[in-house]
Design a protein around this motif. Structure first.
Motif, PDB file in Angstrom:
ATOM      1  N   ILE A  41       3.645   3.597  -2.063  1.00  0.00           N
ATOM      2  CA  ILE A  41       4.237   3.842  -3.375  1.00  0.00           C
ATOM      3  C   ILE A  41       5.707   4.198  -3.162  1.00  0.00           C
ATOM      4  N   LEU A  66      -4.170   1.969  -2.041  1.00  0.00           N
ATOM      5  CA  LEU A  66      -3.065   2.931  -1.983  1.00  0.00           C
ATOM      6  C   LEU A  66      -3.508   4.255  -1.371  1.00  0.00           C
ATOM      7  N   SER A  79      -7.763   2.493  -6.527  1.00  0.00           N
ATOM      8  CA  SER A  79      -6.732   2.579  -5.484  1.00  0.00           C
ATOM      9  C   SER A  79      -7.264   3.052  -4.143  1.00  0.00           C
ATOM     10  N   ASP A 104      -4.328   2.918 -12.180  1.00  0.00           N
ATOM     11  CA  ASP A 104      -4.115   1.568 -12.711  1.00  0.00           C
ATOM     12  C   ASP A 104      -4.250   1.600 -14.227  1.00  0.00           C
ATOM     13  N   SER A 125       6.794   4.179 -14.354  1.00  0.00           N
ATOM     14  CA  SER A 125       6.062   3.640 -13.216  1.00  0.00           C
ATOM     15  C   SER A 125       5.764   2.169 -13.437  1.00  0.00           C
ATOM     16  N   ARG A 171       5.782  -3.584  -8.327  1.00  0.00           N
ATOM     17  CA  ARG A 171       4.509  -2.889  -8.498  1.00  0.00           C
ATOM     18  C   ARG A 171       4.483  -1.672  -7.582  1.00  0.00           C
ATOM     19  N   ASN A 172       3.643  -0.718  -7.966  1.00  0.00           N
ATOM     20  CA  ASN A 172       3.450   0.495  -7.172  1.00  0.00           C
ATOM     21  C   ASN A 172       4.774   1.179  -6.868  1.00  0.00           C
ATOM     22  N   THR A 209       0.814  -1.218   0.000  1.00  0.00           N
ATOM     23  CA  THR A 209       0.000   0.000   0.000  1.00  0.00           C
ATOM     24  C   THR A 209       0.848   1.269   0.000  1.00  0.00           C
ATOM     25  N   ILE A 243      -0.158   4.796 -11.544  1.00  0.00           N
ATOM     26  CA  ILE A 243      -0.367   3.825 -10.475  1.00  0.00           C
ATOM     27  C   ILE A 243      -1.745   3.978  -9.859  1.00  0.00           C
ATOM     28  N   ILE A 268       2.894  -0.511 -12.370  1.00  0.00           N
ATOM     29  CA  ILE A 268       1.567  -0.615 -11.794  1.00  0.00           C
ATOM     30  C   ILE A 268       1.302  -2.049 -11.372  1.00  0.00           C
ATOM     31  N   TYR A 269       0.191  -2.233 -10.664  1.00  0.00           N
ATOM     32  CA  TYR A 269      -0.192  -3.568 -10.209  1.00  0.00           C
ATOM     33  C   TYR A 269      -0.498  -4.449 -11.420  1.00  0.00           C
TER      34      TYR A 269
END
Length: 595
Positions: A478, A586, A578, A534, A495, A505-506, A476, A531, A497-498
């Protein structure tokens, strides 16, 4: 909250908090002008004028004399911290007492031979549709459109975020100007418009009959200094920060404050405030070397915090903030040693049988591979051998890249105390004919080797080695890594991302050029957008080009027309993807007030 006049002389305004504040002796006749205390100082969702206790008041000292007469109900009297109706103090002897405006009107009370005459004015915030924005239960929002004076007619969208400030009061009592300022999330001064003219206006329907009104033109709240400073918007724009307040006063330093949050109207309802957690690591060029920005470690940390504050300002359009300055986690760090073995490297071919030879802190190790083993199976065998040698090991599998055969896996090696171990290997690291094994080395002297469209889902071995070295293990959070440069020109930020099966990721990597680009591209805010939304691509990759959008693919413009705006639909998507109910939240709820 008040202006005070005594006889024919104007005295300095005095506003105190709490009964412990030193009251001003009441001598002779006093004329006051106060604002109705309808904001919410303690952020509990209840107007101060309706609270059972009161802290904000103008304090006077009655010297123990008796209240002989009262008139009107526009005031409350505060005794200690308990407010009572004006009529309730008639006949009582009073020493320290506070006066709190309740609504627009006039009121009087006589204490001994002195008479206090009060005019109470009421301030209201009104949006473009004429709706009242309640000081206690609602909020101002950051503007997401161009100022009306320079907006293109074809793109004109009513600025529902801009607010007009209406002052209502008895006839002849409403001033011609008010002062408007803003504060940060910590309550520190942020910006001010100074005196703003009030023009005669028709009173809104919620204003009581018999009062007159004056109003400001629509005032925009903006999180961006360039937007704030444009000649066509400067007089009607004010920098504001999510979690801070916009304060309207009579010019005496006290006034009514309206909190700042996200869009008041969206498909998800009013969007208040959400907290995103960032960990920024500024990676030196080499161990003990210079930081990537700033020249010194302390300057680098301050520049990093400034970049996060800028990002909070832009994402404030969606009610997202990344924390007060004192809470930001920003550190200068050395690049990691070669602590990682990438089994399968990038393509992830299965083993054919052979040997892997390497050393961990000079302990020589050898692992045999068998035909048909997958990279993850071989990684497990490597991890077991390293554990037997006395080290702590983690196996981190990667997503299969587009041209890859199988997933690859990284073996991360630490000492028992958490320090990274150092792995070394020669040309004979792997003699398996098909299974490649790479040593994860982070060498920033020639720039960071970055992913392409083919391996973006996993990242390069060097990127994985960098990111996994500083990953806190909390999905959770970044992770933001600032580096000197990328290996090829044209890239200033990226970046991760998931993605299903991905171990990276993140995370955001941004280089010195990305920081220097500043308002031309707002690189950090843009990459964090990938991020939070997504969204691996950009809206203009498959739609109409929108160079003023923060998420535009290729805009580079440092003016008010550049990439800085977020739409309400993007705010909605960020919360869906998120927000607190997302699989990996996040953004956590950070209420503007707590009922």
């Amino acid at each position: 909250m008040a202006r005070v006049a005594r006889s024919a002389f104007v005295l300095a305004a005095f506003v105190a908090t709490g009964a412990s504040a030193k009251p001003r002796p009441l001598e002779g006749d006093v004329t006051l002008t106060l604002l109705a205390d309808q904001d919410d100082s303690d952020a509990n969702g209840i107007s101060d004028a309706r609270e059972a206790t009161a802290t904000d008041a103008l304090w006077l000292d009655g010297g123990g004399k008796r209240v002989t007469a009262v008139k009107g109900d526009a005031l409350r009297v505060v005794l200690g911290s308990r407010p009572v109706a004006l009529s309730a103090v008639k006949g009582r002897a009073v020493r320290a007492f506070g006066l709190q405006g309740v609504h627009a009107g006039r009121a009087e009370l006589s204490v001994g031979s002195a008479r206090v005459s009060a005019t109470v004015l009421e301030v209201a915030a009104v949006d473009g549709q004429g709706r009242r924005v309640d000081f206690a239960t609602s909020h101002a929002s950051i503007s997401r459109s161009l100022p009306a004076a320079i907006a293109l007619k074809a793109q004109d969208v009513p600025d529902d975020d801009a607010l007009s400030w209406v002052v209502a009061g008895p006839e002849g009592a409403v001033p011609e100007r008010i002062e408007i300022a803003s504060t940060t999330v910590e309550g520190e001064p942020l910006d001010q418009l100074g005196e703003v003219a009030l023009a005669p206006a028709k009173c809104p329907s919620f204003v009581a009959a018999g009062l007159e009104c004056r109003a400001t033109p629509p005032i925009r709240a903006t999180g961006d200094i360039i937007d704030r400073s444009h000649p066509d918007s400067a007089a009607r724009s004010l920098r504001a920060e999510v979690g801070g307040r916009i304060v309207v006063s009579l010019g005496d330093g006290a006034g009514q404050g309206l909190r700042v949050g996200g869009p008041r109207h969206s498909a998800l309802g009013p969007i208040g405030r959400y907290r995103g957690r960032l960990r920024m690591r500024l990676v030196r060029l080499s161990p003990g070397g210079s930081p990537p920005i700033g020249g010194t470690d302390s300057a680098a940390v301050e520049l990093g915090k400034d970049e996060i504050r800028t990002t909070s300002g832009l994402w404030g359009q969606c009610g997202v903030h990344f924390g007060a300055a004192k809470d930001l986690d920003v550190q200068v760090v050395d690049p990691p040693p070669p602590y990682l073995l990438a089994v399968g490297c990038d393509l992830g071919l299965p083993a054919s049988g052979g040997r892997l030879r390497f050393s961990v802190d000079k302990k020589r190790l050898e692992v045999k591979t068998k035909a048909g083993q997958t990279p993850t199976q071989v990684a497990d065998s490597v991890a077991a051998a390293v554990r037997r040698a006395g080290f702590t090991v983690a196996v981190s599998a990667n997503a299969r890249i587009a041209p890859g055969a199988l997933r690859t896996a990284d073996v991360l090696v630490r000492h028992a105390d958490g320090r990274w171990a150092t792995i070394s290997a020669g040309a004979d690291l792997s003699d398996d004919p098909t299974l490649d094994v790479c040593l994860g080395e982070v060498d920033l002297s020639d720039g960071l080797t970055h992913f392409t469209d083919f391996d973006a889902v996993a990242g390069t071995v060097e990127e994985r080695s960098l990111i996994k070295a500083f990953d806190d293990g909390d999905p959770t959070t970044i992770e933001v890594l600032v580096i000197p440069s990328f290996s090829r020109t044209g890239r200033i930020g990226e970046s991760f991302i998931y993605a299903d099966g991905g171990s990276v990721r993140n995370a955001v990597i941004i280089d010195r050029a990305g920081i220097r680009a500043g308002a031309r591209s707002f690189a950090l805010a843009h990459e964090i957008g990938h991020i939070l939304l997504d969204m691996p691509g950009h809206p203009d990759d498959y739609g109409v080009d929108s160079p003023s959008s923060l998420m535009d693919a290729d805009a580079a413009d440092p003016t008010i027309f550049g990439p800085r705006r977020l739409s309400v639909s993007e705010c909605e998507r960020a919360l869906r993807q998120s927000g607190p109910s997302a699989p990996v939240p996040l953004l956590s709820a950070w209420p503007l007030y707590a009922p």
